[in-house]
Design a protein around this motif. Structure first.
Motif, PDB file in Angstrom:
ATOM      1  N   GLN A   2       0.831  -1.197   0.000  1.00 54.81           N
ATOM      2  CA  GLN A   2       0.000   0.000   0.000  1.00 54.81           C
ATOM      3  C   GLN A   2       0.870   1.252   0.000  1.00 54.81           C
ATOM      4  OE1 GLN A   2      -2.476  -0.433   3.440  1.00 54.81           O
ATOM      5  NE2 GLN A   2      -4.026  -1.518   2.281  1.00 54.81           N
ATOM      6  N   GLU A   4       1.428   5.026   1.023  1.00 56.00           N
ATOM      7  CA  GLU A   4       1.004   5.940   2.082  1.00 56.00           C
ATOM      8  C   GLU A   4       0.194   7.080   1.487  1.00 56.00           C
ATOM      9  OE1 GLU A   4       0.343   6.898   5.866  1.00 56.00           O
ATOM     10  OE2 GLU A   4       1.605   5.223   5.290  1.00 56.00           O
ATOM     11  N   THR A   7      -3.718   4.334  -0.724  1.00 59.90           N
ATOM     12  CA  THR A   7      -4.502   3.166  -0.322  1.00 59.90           C
ATOM     13  C   THR A   7      -4.512   2.995   1.189  1.00 59.90           C
ATOM     14  OG1 THR A   7      -2.568   1.758  -0.658  1.00 59.90           O
ATOM     15  CG2 THR A   7      -4.125   1.952  -2.489  1.00 59.90           C
ATOM     16  N   ASN A   8      -3.725   3.781   1.871  1.00 58.96           N
ATOM     17  CA  ASN A   8      -3.676   3.760   3.328  1.00 58.96           C
ATOM     18  C   ASN A   8      -3.713   5.213   3.807  1.00 58.96           C
ATOM     19  OD1 ASN A   8      -3.445   2.951   5.950  1.00 58.96           O
ATOM     20  ND2 ASN A   8      -1.238   2.627   5.871  1.00 58.96           N
ATOM     21  N   LYS A  14      -9.002   9.405   7.841  1.00 64.49           N
ATOM     22  CA  LYS A  14      -9.904   8.360   8.339  1.00 64.49           C
ATOM     23  C   LYS A  14     -10.937   8.956   9.296  1.00 64.49           C
ATOM     24  CE  LYS A  14      -6.569   4.593   7.941  1.00 64.49           C
ATOM     25  NZ  LYS A  14      -5.710   3.659   8.672  1.00 64.49           N
TER      26      LYS A  14
END
Length: 54
Positions: A2, A4, A7-8, A14
């Protein structure tokens, strides 16, 4: 693997996403949402979320 931030997403993104989903889930499905000056606003002018500026 992933990447940074792609995808993360960061913890800030978040949390922002969770906040948006929680607030939108409480509104009627017919509610009109507008994006204005970095803010998400409902039809009554209530601010749902303010997007961070980079």
């Amino acid at each position: 693997m992933q990447e940074e931030g792609i995808t993360n997403p960061s913890d800030e993104i978040k949390l922002l996403t969770k906040t948006i989903v929680e607030k939108l889930s409480q509104l009627p499905l017919t509610e009109k949402i507008e994006l204005e000056n970095g803010k998400m606003i409902d039809s009554k002018g209530n601010i749902i979320v303010v997007f961070p500026r980079n």
